[in-house]
Design a protein around this motif. Structure first.
Motif, PDB file in Angstrom:
ATOM      1  N   GLU A  34      -1.209  -0.679  -7.891  1.00  0.00           N
ATOM      2  CA  GLU A  34      -1.488  -0.248  -6.514  1.00  0.00           C
ATOM      3  C   GLU A  34      -2.652  -1.042  -5.927  1.00  0.00           C
ATOM      4  O   GLU A  34      -3.655  -1.271  -6.616  1.00  0.00           O
ATOM      5  CB  GLU A  34      -1.863   1.235  -6.546  1.00  0.00           C
ATOM      6  CG  GLU A  34      -2.084   1.870  -5.187  1.00  0.00           C
ATOM      7  CD  GLU A  34      -2.654   3.286  -5.313  1.00  0.00           C
ATOM      8  OE1 GLU A  34      -3.516   3.511  -6.184  1.00  0.00           O
ATOM      9  OE2 GLU A  34      -2.239   4.145  -4.527  1.00  0.00           O
ATOM     10  N   HIS A  36      -6.004  -1.960  -4.419  1.00  0.00           N
ATOM     11  CA  HIS A  36      -7.324  -1.332  -4.452  1.00  0.00           C
ATOM     12  C   HIS A  36      -8.302  -2.175  -3.639  1.00  0.00           C
ATOM     13  O   HIS A  36      -9.389  -2.529  -4.118  1.00  0.00           O
ATOM     14  CB  HIS A  36      -7.805  -1.154  -5.895  1.00  0.00           C
ATOM     15  CG  HIS A  36      -7.309   0.116  -6.531  1.00  0.00           C
ATOM     16  ND1 HIS A  36      -6.002   0.292  -6.903  1.00  0.00           N
ATOM     17  CD2 HIS A  36      -7.940   1.282  -6.821  1.00  0.00           C
ATOM     18  CE1 HIS A  36      -5.845   1.509  -7.400  1.00  0.00           C
ATOM     19  NE2 HIS A  36      -7.012   2.133  -7.369  1.00  0.00           N
ATOM     20  N   ASP A  45      -5.972   1.477 -11.611  1.00  0.00           N
ATOM     21  CA  ASP A  45      -5.603   2.837 -12.036  1.00  0.00           C
ATOM     22  C   ASP A  45      -5.032   2.877 -13.453  1.00  0.00           C
ATOM     23  O   ASP A  45      -4.723   3.963 -13.967  1.00  0.00           O
ATOM     24  CB  ASP A  45      -4.574   3.445 -11.063  1.00  0.00           C
ATOM     25  CG  ASP A  45      -5.231   3.910  -9.771  1.00  0.00           C
ATOM     26  OD1 ASP A  45      -6.469   3.802  -9.644  1.00  0.00           O
ATOM     27  OD2 ASP A  45      -4.496   4.398  -8.888  1.00  0.00           O
ATOM     28  N   GLY A 119      -4.694   8.426 -14.140  1.00  0.00           N
ATOM     29  CA  GLY A 119      -5.646   7.610 -13.411  1.00  0.00           C
ATOM     30  C   GLY A 119      -5.217   7.391 -11.971  1.00  0.00           C
ATOM     31  O   GLY A 119      -5.840   6.608 -11.247  1.00  0.00           O
ATOM     32  N   HIS A 177     -10.496   6.439  -2.703  1.00  0.00           N
ATOM     33  CA  HIS A 177      -9.630   5.374  -3.210  1.00  0.00           C
ATOM     34  C   HIS A 177     -10.288   3.999  -3.073  1.00  0.00           C
ATOM     35  O   HIS A 177     -10.615   3.571  -1.969  1.00  0.00           O
ATOM     36  CB  HIS A 177      -8.293   5.384  -2.462  1.00  0.00           C
ATOM     37  CG  HIS A 177      -7.392   4.265  -2.887  1.00  0.00           C
ATOM     38  ND1 HIS A 177      -6.763   4.259  -4.107  1.00  0.00           N
ATOM     39  CD2 HIS A 177      -7.056   3.107  -2.286  1.00  0.00           C
ATOM     40  CE1 HIS A 177      -6.073   3.141  -4.223  1.00  0.00           C
ATOM     41  NE2 HIS A 177      -6.229   2.415  -3.135  1.00  0.00           N
ATOM     42  N   GLU A 182     -14.548   4.336  -8.204  1.00  0.00           N
ATOM     43  CA  GLU A 182     -13.720   3.353  -8.925  1.00  0.00           C
ATOM     44  C   GLU A 182     -14.411   1.989  -8.990  1.00  0.00           C
ATOM     45  O   GLU A 182     -14.359   1.308 -10.023  1.00  0.00           O
ATOM     46  CB  GLU A 182     -12.344   3.222  -8.260  1.00  0.00           C
ATOM     47  CG  GLU A 182     -11.458   4.426  -8.522  1.00  0.00           C
ATOM     48  CD  GLU A 182     -10.056   4.255  -7.968  1.00  0.00           C
ATOM     49  OE1 GLU A 182      -9.106   4.629  -8.675  1.00  0.00           O
ATOM     50  OE2 GLU A 182      -9.897   3.764  -6.830  1.00  0.00           O
TER      51      GLU A 182
HETATM   52 ZN   LIG Z   1      -7.372   4.021  -8.000  1.00  0.00          ZN
END
Ligand SMILES: [Zn+2]
Length: 262
Positions: A34, A36, A45, A119, A177, A182
């Motif tokens: 995904e 980021h 993740d 995650g 996000h 993160e």
């Molecule tokens: Zn993430």
């Protein structure tokens, strides 16, 4: 002497068979491919839950299964949305079947303690469904002692750690996000993969309290990051890891009646 690695992928079948005899907790990290933002890799993740699961497993004499690296579709309000290039997602039915199948395979070889170690927020209800269906499958096979825990490692972050991460107050975990948490943990664990010069700093996205499909992409920041990542630091990442690893280990030791080793 069986291999002492926590990674199932590093073991021989002899090692695996010997380790499973001790009734270990087996962790299945689940993530996503995904976007980021401009500063973190598509595998964020996956990298994060695998690292945290390995650290927790080491404390509990557990094993970490190869992760489920693809996840359920990125949602605009928690992951920026599925339309970003490089976001490769699964239909829910595929994800549920995959996780259910892996749990059944672990159970077939004698594993009775499974942790679905998430995650990627979007996976959560499909993990619940996979666990429920696998438990039903196992009951039909006459197995009644399989126990499954589902968790998201970020859910263990305490108020004190939250205050260290966000001295000015945090927007929300959904809007985190690719933001402070993160980015900080990636700076701590994998600084080689963080494009420090590209860390974004812009106001948090603001979404209406309803969803329209096809989704209106106007409120989504064009870089895919839902709030500022500017205050991220490796030190903050270390604080998160040092707090959540022992706390998750302690919770799982309690749930599964296992001593913690370190
Ligand atoms: Zn993430």
């Amino acid at each position: 002497m069986p291999q002492s690695s926590v990674r199932i992928a590093d073991l021989t079948w002899y090692d695996f068979a010997a380790r499973v005899k001790d009734d270990p907790i087996v962790f299945l990290p689940t993530g996503s491919v995904e976007q980021h933002g401009p500063h973190l890799p598509l595998f964020t993740d996956v990298i994060l839950p695998v690292a945290v699961a390995e650290a927790v497993a080491a404390k509990l004499g557990g094993l970490v299964a190869p992760p489920v690296t693809y996840g359920y579709k990125s949602q605009p309000k928690s992951g920026g949305g599925n339309h970003f290039p490089g976001t490769l997602s699964l239909d829910a039915s595929v994800f549920i079947s995959l996780v259910r199948n892996i749990i059944n395979e672990l159970a077939r070889h004698g594993v009775r303690k499974v942790v679905l170690f998430d995650g990627h927020m979007e996976n959560q209800w499909f993990l619940v469904e996979a666990a429920d269906l696998a438990l039903r499958d196992q009951r039909a096979e006459g197995v009644h002692d399989l126990k499954i825990v589902k968790l998201g490692y970020w859910e263990f972050i305490t108020k004190a750690t939250e205050a260290a991460l966000f001295p000015e107050g945090m927007p929300s975990w959904e809007l985190e996000h690719a933001a402070v948490m993160e980015t900080s943990v990636m700076l701590h664990l994998r600084p080689d993969l963080v494009r420090v010069d590209k860390i974004p700093d812009h106001p948090a996205a603001s979404f209406p309290p309803y969803d329209v499909y096809p989704f209106d992409t106007t409120p989504i920041p064009p870089d895919g990051v839902l709030s500022s990542a500017k205050p991220a630091s490796a030190e903050k990442g270390a604080i998160v890891i040092e707090q959540v690893v022992p706390d998750i280990a302690a919770s799982l030791a309690k749930v599964f009646g296992k001593p913690t080793e370190a």
